[in-house]
Design a protein around this motif. Structure first.
Motif: not given
Length: 244
Positions: A123-145
């Motif tokens: 979902p969008h954060i909810g209001t104008r000029f509110r941003w997000l910065a990606p960190v990771a795209i990976a199976d972080l908990d090693e459960n196959g997802t």
């Protein structure tokens, strides 16, 4: 020991079977600078209108957000990331896309029936000029997802959020306050994810940039530990390369 790629700087990636009957994304880039959303959170990097992708045969696919008309979204990001974001074995493109009225979201673009389409998004954060910065795209908990992590409002809320795939799309599965990965005006995103031989660990800065932290995701919970690396570009590079 090996460090996982710092996904925030990935612009292109090779892929197998790209010349087969089902094209696969091989590279991606943004184009067409905009002035309709003057947030300028990334310094000299301006928001973009167009996402371009090429497959292994060199065919071009484009999404132009201006086609939606006045008030259209913008791509508000350092660079697109070519990575298998949903675990189906095919490359996707992960970007930060912002609404002019509702702020940023993490969006996934995929090739579907010969077209480049938005296949999923938070979902969008909810209001104008509110941003997000990606960190990771990976199976972080090693459960196959595959999991997708970003810092929600790295200059304000400073909250790490982790989303995972479930029936119907992406679901937020964990969050942790008090961390960040971007300063206003920087044309890069700090940190990322590494694996120094004992599983994935996200590397971020303390909320006040006083140092770095390592964060693991396991059993539905995020746990953090203080690291000795300074919250500098070299400090993050050393942490991600598993240097001691």
């Amino acid at each position: 020991m090996r460090a996982l790629a710092v996904i925030t700087f990935v612009v292109a990636a090779g892929c197998a079977n790209a010349d087969g009957p089902e094209p696969q994304i091989a590279s991606a880039k943004f184009s067409a600078d905009l002035d309709v959303y003057p947030h300028r959170i990334m310094g000299e990097i301006r928001e973009k209108a167009v996402l371009e992708a090429r497959d292994g045969a060199g065919r071009l696919y484009r999404v132009d957000l201006r086609d939606a008309g006045p008030g259209h979204n913008v791509f508000e990001d350092i660079a697109p990331r070519v990575v298998d974001a949903d675990g189906d074995g095919r490359p996707d493109i992960v970007v930060v896309e912002s609404s002019q009225t509702e702020g940023g979201q993490l969006a996934i673009y995929s090739l579907r029936n010969g077209d480049l389409v938005k296949s999923a998004a938070t979902p969008h954060i909810g209001t104008r000029f509110r941003w997000l910065a990606p960190v990771a795209i990976a199976d972080l908990d090693e459960n196959g997802t595959v999991d997708l992590a970003y810092v929600d409002r790295p200059h304000l809320a400073k909250t790490l959020r982790v989303w995972s795939w479930a029936s119907g799309g992406l679901t937020e599965v964990a969050n942790l306050q008090g961390v960040t990965n971007h300063r206003i005006g920087e044309d890069f995103i700090s940190g990322g994810v590494r694996d120094c031989g004992d599983g994935p660990e996200m590397i971020l800065a303390e909320a006040n940039w006083s140092g770095t932290v390592g964060i693991r995701f396991s059993g539905g919970t995020l746990t953090r530990r203080a690291l000795t690396y300074p919250a500098t570009q070299k400090g993050f590079e050393d942490a991600l390369s598993c240097s001691e």
